[in-house]
Design an enzyme around this catalytic site. Sequence first.
Site, mmCIF file in Angstrom:
data_model
loop_
_atom_site.group_PDB
_atom_site.id
_atom_site.type_symbol
_atom_site.label_atom_id
_atom_site.label_comp_id
_atom_site.label_asym_id
_atom_site.label_seq_id
_atom_site.Cartn_x
_atom_site.Cartn_y
_atom_site.Cartn_z
ATOM 1 N N PHE A 15 0.826 -1.201 0.000
ATOM 2 C CA PHE A 15 0.000 0.000 0.000
ATOM 3 C C PHE A 15 0.862 1.254 0.000
ATOM 4 C CE2 PHE A 15 -2.659 -3.128 2.253
ATOM 5 C CZ PHE A 15 -3.884 -2.970 1.616
ATOM 6 N N ASP A 16 0.492 2.217 -0.836
ATOM 7 C CA ASP A 16 0.964 3.579 -0.624
ATOM 8 C C ASP A 16 0.331 4.073 0.676
ATOM 9 O OD1 ASP A 16 2.171 6.123 -1.366
ATOM 10 O OD2 ASP A 16 0.113 6.767 -1.730
ATOM 11 N N LEU A 17 0.851 5.168 1.228
ATOM 12 C CA LEU A 17 0.318 5.671 2.491
ATOM 13 C C LEU A 17 -0.639 6.843 2.275
ATOM 14 C CD1 LEU A 17 0.220 5.474 5.547
ATOM 15 C CD2 LEU A 17 2.348 6.785 5.652
ATOM 16 N N ASP A 18 -0.122 8.026 1.935
ATOM 17 C CA ASP A 18 -0.988 9.202 1.734
ATOM 18 C C ASP A 18 -1.933 8.967 0.565
ATOM 19 O OD1 ASP A 18 0.031 10.950 3.738
ATOM 20 O OD2 ASP A 18 1.790 11.304 2.493
#
Length: 220
Positions: A15-18
């Site tokens: 997953f990317d975060l932001d």
Amino acid sequence: MDRVSRAADPRAVLFDLDGTLLDSAELIITAFQETCRHILHREVDRETILREWARPIRERFHALAPDRDEALSQEYLRRYLALHGQRARLFPGVTDVLEALRARGYPMAIVTSKRRATTQAALDAFHLDRWCSVVIADEDVTRHKPDPEPVRLASERLGVRPENALMVGDTPLDITSGRTADASTAAALWGTVDAAALRAAAPDHELAHPADLLPLCPPR
């Protein structure tokens, strides 16, 4: 094996975060604007910030003021951390999806271009390490998304081949990084600031809500 078939049976999820797990757009915009106002005595509008949304923060400050990028980065960090508790939250449904994926046997990682300190703020606030055992941040790689290095490193640390990983992100850089690493990709439309550009990056899957990920990840 073709991309669609492989994407239907991932062994790990990245997953990317932001914009993917963390709803932090207003936090980032506010900290960025306040920093530029304080250090550079200039206003930076939302459109300018959003235009370079996925680039590492240091690169964005360097483009604005090459001789003051370190001071800008440090001031941004201070303001970001001060505002984090008020402005950051997980997107609705994210916790349930992460818990379901863990119960189904999927190792998970966070792959972000954020610096370690701002990434750690989210890990601490929301205990994301309950689900994501690997975290790749800005300092962990020499080449950032859209380069495949972050996806490859996260896959390696999870003990899977990149082609057995699914990269989920809200920007074209996430999709390109995953694709060039030979991972399958999913667009997090619920958090993107530019849905048209994200779709144009040709992800394997488009997800309107976090729960849309679950049909792609059956129990193992």
